[in-house]
Design a protein around this motif. Structure first.
Motif, PDB file in Angstrom:
ATOM      1  N   VAL B  92      42.630  34.274  54.970  1.00 49.67           N
ATOM      2  CA  VAL B  92      42.063  35.408  55.698  1.00 49.67           C
ATOM      3  C   VAL B  92      42.871  36.672  55.401  1.00 49.67           C
ATOM      4  CG1 VAL B  92      41.520  36.354  57.973  1.00 49.67           C
ATOM      5  CG2 VAL B  92      41.208  33.924  57.544  1.00 49.67           C
ATOM      6  N   VAL B  93      42.154  37.735  55.040  1.00 54.01           N
ATOM      7  CA  VAL B  93      42.799  39.033  54.789  1.00 54.01           C
ATOM      8  C   VAL B  93      42.639  39.876  56.046  1.00 54.01           C
ATOM      9  CG1 VAL B  93      42.758  41.126  53.390  1.00 54.01           C
ATOM     10  CG2 VAL B  93      42.117  38.953  52.372  1.00 54.01           C
ATOM     11  N   ASN B  94      43.736  40.451  56.525  1.00 50.77           N
ATOM     12  CA  ASN B  94      43.659  41.370  57.659  1.00 50.77           C
ATOM     13  C   ASN B  94      44.171  42.727  57.210  1.00 50.77           C
ATOM     14  OD1 ASN B  94      45.255  42.787  59.996  1.00 50.77           O
ATOM     15  ND2 ASN B  94      43.670  41.569  60.978  1.00 50.77           N
ATOM     16  N   VAL B  95      43.379  43.772  57.466  1.00 51.35           N
ATOM     17  CA  VAL B  95      43.814  45.139  57.146  1.00 51.35           C
ATOM     18  C   VAL B  95      43.899  45.906  58.457  1.00 51.35           C
ATOM     19  CG1 VAL B  95      43.206  47.289  55.973  1.00 51.35           C
ATOM     20  CG2 VAL B  95      42.825  45.102  54.835  1.00 51.35           C
ATOM     21  N   ASN B  96      45.073  46.438  58.740  1.00 53.00           N
ATOM     22  CA  ASN B  96      45.313  47.124  60.010  1.00 53.00           C
ATOM     23  C   ASN B  96      45.787  48.549  59.718  1.00 53.00           C
ATOM     24  OD1 ASN B  96      45.947  47.947  62.549  1.00 53.00           O
ATOM     25  ND2 ASN B  96      47.372  46.276  62.993  1.00 53.00           N
ATOM     26  N   ILE B  97      44.933  49.508  60.003  1.00 49.75           N
ATOM     27  CA  ILE B  97      45.278  50.914  59.747  1.00 49.75           C
ATOM     28  C   ILE B  97      45.396  51.666  61.066  1.00 49.75           C
ATOM     29  CG2 ILE B  97      44.431  53.066  58.709  1.00 49.75           C
ATOM     30  CD1 ILE B  97      43.065  51.279  56.573  1.00 49.75           C
ATOM     31  N   ALA B  98      44.588  51.279  62.025  1.00 54.67           N
ATOM     32  CA  ALA B  98      44.537  52.008  63.291  1.00 54.67           C
ATOM     33  C   ALA B  98      45.658  51.594  64.256  1.00 54.67           C
ATOM     34  CB  ALA B  98      43.178  51.804  63.949  1.00 54.67           C
ATOM     35  N   GLY B  99      46.339  50.487  63.943  1.00 54.87           N
ATOM     36  CA  GLY B  99      47.403  50.031  64.837  1.00 54.87           C
ATOM     37  C   GLY B  99      46.907  49.113  65.943  1.00 54.87           C
ATOM     38  N   ARG B 100      45.659  48.676  65.814  1.00 54.81           N
ATOM     39  CA  ARG B 100      45.113  47.706  66.783  1.00 54.81           C
ATOM     40  C   ARG B 100      45.070  46.346  66.083  1.00 54.81           C
ATOM     41  NH1 ARG B 100      42.115  52.490  68.325  1.00 54.81           N
ATOM     42  NH2 ARG B 100      40.477  52.036  66.848  1.00 54.81           N
ATOM     43  N   LYS B 101      44.005  45.581  66.295  1.00 57.37           N
ATOM     44  CA  LYS B 101      44.045  44.238  65.685  1.00 57.37           C
ATOM     45  C   LYS B 101      43.572  44.208  64.229  1.00 57.37           C
ATOM     46  CE  LYS B 101      39.711  42.678  67.679  1.00 57.37           C
ATOM     47  NZ  LYS B 101      38.942  41.578  68.161  1.00 57.37           N
ATOM     48  N   GLY B 102      42.991  45.302  63.725  1.00 53.84           N
ATOM     49  CA  GLY B 102      42.596  45.354  62.328  1.00 53.84           C
ATOM     50  C   GLY B 102      41.274  44.654  62.080  1.00 53.84           C
ATOM     51  N   TYR B 103      40.984  44.429  60.797  1.00 48.83           N
ATOM     52  CA  TYR B 103      39.722  43.788  60.418  1.00 48.83           C
ATOM     53  C   TYR B 103      40.027  42.582  59.546  1.00 48.83           C
ATOM     54  CZ  TYR B 103      34.763  43.526  59.134  1.00 48.83           C
ATOM     55  OH  TYR B 103      33.452  43.127  58.975  1.00 48.83           O
ATOM     56  N   ASP B 104      39.455  41.411  59.950  1.00 46.95           N
ATOM     57  CA  ASP B 104      39.674  40.168  59.198  1.00 46.95           C
ATOM     58  C   ASP B 104      38.483  39.879  58.312  1.00 46.95           C
ATOM     59  OD1 ASP B 104      41.090  38.458  62.074  1.00 46.95           O
ATOM     60  OD2 ASP B 104      42.046  39.594  60.481  1.00 46.95           O
ATOM     61  N   TYR B 105      38.755  39.351  57.135  1.00 44.37           N
ATOM     62  CA  TYR B 105      37.676  38.787  56.319  1.00 44.37           C
ATOM     63  C   TYR B 105      38.264  37.673  55.483  1.00 44.37           C
ATOM     64  CZ  TYR B 105      32.975  38.783  54.431  1.00 44.37           C
ATOM     65  OH  TYR B 105      31.677  38.433  54.128  1.00 44.37           O
ATOM     66  N   SER B 106      37.519  36.580  55.383  1.00 44.33           N
ATOM     67  CA  SER B 106      38.048  35.412  54.676  1.00 44.33           C
ATOM     68  C   SER B 106      37.552  35.374  53.236  1.00 44.33           C
ATOM     69  CB  SER B 106      37.632  34.128  55.395  1.00 44.33           C
ATOM     70  OG  SER B 106      36.227  34.042  55.447  1.00 44.33           O
ATOM     71  N   PHE B 107      38.336  34.750  52.376  1.00 45.67           N
ATOM     72  CA  PHE B 107      37.905  34.489  51.005  1.00 45.67           C
ATOM     73  C   PHE B 107      37.844  32.979  50.817  1.00 45.67           C
ATOM     74  CE2 PHE B 107      42.261  33.512  49.885  1.00 45.67           C
ATOM     75  CZ  PHE B 107      43.035  34.441  50.572  1.00 45.67           C
ATOM     76  N   PHE B 108      37.124  32.517  49.781  1.00 39.24           N
ATOM     77  CA  PHE B 108      36.922  31.075  49.642  1.00 39.24           C
ATOM     78  C   PHE B 108      37.864  30.412  48.639  1.00 39.24           C
ATOM     79  CE2 PHE B 108      34.789  31.966  45.782  1.00 39.24           C
ATOM     80  CZ  PHE B 108      33.874  32.980  46.008  1.00 39.24           C
ATOM     81  N   ARG B 109      38.803  31.164  48.055  1.00 39.56           N
ATOM     82  CA  ARG B 109      39.805  30.510  47.215  1.00 39.56           C
ATOM     83  C   ARG B 109      40.775  29.799  48.162  1.00 39.56           C
ATOM     84  NH1 ARG B 109      40.506  32.503  42.207  1.00 39.56           N
ATOM     85  NH2 ARG B 109      41.282  30.429  41.774  1.00 39.56           N
ATOM     86  N   ASP B 110      41.161  28.574  47.788  1.00 38.48           N
ATOM     87  CA  ASP B 110      41.987  27.763  48.663  1.00 38.48           C
ATOM     88  C   ASP B 110      43.444  28.232  48.601  1.00 38.48           C
ATOM     89  OD1 ASP B 110      42.285  24.124  49.113  1.00 38.48           O
ATOM     90  OD2 ASP B 110      43.063  25.836  50.257  1.00 38.48           O
ATOM     91  N   ALA B 111      43.911  28.834  49.677  1.00 38.42           N
ATOM     92  CA  ALA B 111      45.273  29.380  49.706  1.00 38.42           C
ATOM     93  C   ALA B 111      46.331  28.274  49.691  1.00 38.42           C
ATOM     94  CB  ALA B 111      45.448  30.249  50.938  1.00 38.42           C
ATOM     95  N   LYS B 112      45.907  27.012  49.915  1.00 36.69           N
ATOM     96  CA  LYS B 112      46.864  25.898  49.841  1.00 36.69           C
ATOM     97  C   LYS B 112      47.098  25.487  48.398  1.00 36.69           C
ATOM     98  CE  LYS B 112      45.191  24.203  54.252  1.00 36.69           C
ATOM     99  NZ  LYS B 112      44.145  23.391  54.834  1.00 36.69           N
ATOM    100  N   GLN B 113      46.226  25.934  47.500  1.00 38.06           N
ATOM    101  CA  GLN B 113      46.365  25.526  46.103  1.00 38.06           C
ATOM    102  C   GLN B 113      46.697  26.689  45.180  1.00 38.06           C
ATOM    103  OE1 GLN B 113      43.750  22.404  44.569  1.00 38.06           O
ATOM    104  NE2 GLN B 113      42.519  22.696  46.408  1.00 38.06           N
ATOM    105  N   ILE B 114      46.581  27.902  45.693  1.00 39.66           N
ATOM    106  CA  ILE B 114      46.967  29.059  44.874  1.00 39.66           C
ATOM    107  C   ILE B 114      47.991  29.894  45.646  1.00 39.66           C
ATOM    108  CG2 ILE B 114      44.813  29.175  43.541  1.00 39.66           C
ATOM    109  CD1 ILE B 114      43.959  31.507  45.347  1.00 39.66           C
ATOM    110  N   ASN B 115      48.882  30.527  44.881  1.00 37.06           N
ATOM    111  CA  ASN B 115      49.883  31.414  45.482  1.00 37.06           C
ATOM    112  C   ASN B 115      49.374  32.842  45.422  1.00 37.06           C
ATOM    113  OD1 ASN B 115      52.206  30.152  46.396  1.00 37.06           O
ATOM    114  ND2 ASN B 115      52.951  29.793  44.330  1.00 37.06           N
TER     115      ASN B 115
END
Lengths: 163, 133
Positions: B92-115
């Motif tokens: 999950v990518v989170n981008v926080n610019i406003a200083g609140r909780k930011g915006y999450d969006y997930s990608f489907f590449r397996d983060a357990k298998q790629i760095n």
């Protein structure tokens, strides 16, 4: 008389400004819909996994978890009811080019998303999952020809469309 | 003669007030449109989806550089350290610019298998994507 005219003038300006504010809010209030690009990326990764160089990779068919073998995961962020309902449906079917017999078949995600794809044969509707089907021709190292059918459906409607 | 002069002065004042009110009104409208266009919420959504798609399309090994100068300057003005603007947790990518909780969006590449190594270079976000051994 001039004072009466300026009242009408300001009334018109307010109406026009209200319309502009409504249009701008509507336009910028709508989220970016990236499901088309996302589904194309998914098909691209699956194709690369099955056909990394020239030939169909037959080892992939024997992997215990095909999608994990392709380094893919369909977990999503904690949003709405996404943890309980999968936001993806992915189906991969490899069939013989000549006979049509299925050599390999695997699917993951929520099959109910695929049902919405029939409703969109005339075009994608924003409030429904985005569907993509691709058929790729492949050859193995012995020259046997195959068809690789990939069907993808991505929901994530709350973050891609104004529902 | 005096009466004529007084009449001219009144017309000028009324016109001036009319023009000033119009200008104030238009400037408020333009400010509203500008604030909507460059709002942090829109930017958070834009960047998180952009980064998620970049990771989705990536091959390993790959080095991705994304210019985020605008986002970093906005984050600084909102008191968000630039190292915390983009965070990648699992897939999950989170981008926080406003200083609140930011915006999450997930990608489907397996983060357990790629760095996915993330660091900053001037005003660019650099992602180094490699396969985990």
């Amino acid at each position: 008389m001039e004072k009466v005219m300026s009242v009408y003038w300001f009334a018109i300006i307010f109406i026009v400004a209200g319309a502009i504010v409504y249009m701008v809010s509507n336009f910028y209030g709508e989220p970016y819909d990236i499901r088309e690009v996302e589904s194309n990326a998914l098909v691209y990764q699956i194709s690369n996994c099955l056909i990394p160089e020239l030939y169909l990779k037959m080892d992939a068919f024997n992997a215990p978890d095909f999608f994990s073998y392709c380094k893919l995961t369909f977990e999503t962020e904690k949003y709405a009811k996404w943890e309980n309902d999968s936001q993806f449906f992915v189906s991969v079917v490899v069939s013989d080019f000549s006979t049509g017999s299925v050599i390999f078949s695997n699917q993951t995600g929520s099959p109910s998303l695929n049902d919405f794809c029939d409703l969109q044969k005339n075009g994608h509707q924003k409030n429904l999952p985005y569907c993509l089907s691709r058929k790729v021709y492949a050859v193995d190292s012995e020259g046997t020809q195959y068809f690789v059918n990939m069907d993808v459906a991505i929901n994530k409607g709350e973050k891609n469309a104004k529902l | 003669m005096l009466k004529l002069r007084d009449k001219n002065g009144q017309i000028l004042t009324e016109n001036l007030i009319f023009i000033i009110l119009n200008l104030v009104f238009l400037s408020i409208l333009i400010l509203f449109i500008y604030s909507k266009m460059s709002g942090p919420a829109l930017m958070e959504e834009q960047y998180s989806k952009q980064i998620a798609l970049l990771v989705d399309y990536s091959k390993t090994p790959m080095l991705i550089k994304l210019d985020m100068e605008e986002a970093f300057s906005k984050a600084k003005s909102n008191g968000v350290p630039i190292e915390n603007v983009v965070t990648i947790t699992n897939n999950v990518v989170n981008v926080n610019i406003a200083g609140r909780k930011g915006y999450d969006y997930s990608f489907f590449r397996d983060a357990k298998q790629i760095n996915i190594d993330k660091y900053l270079e001037e005003n660019k976000l650099v992602l180094r994507i490699t396969t985990k051994e």
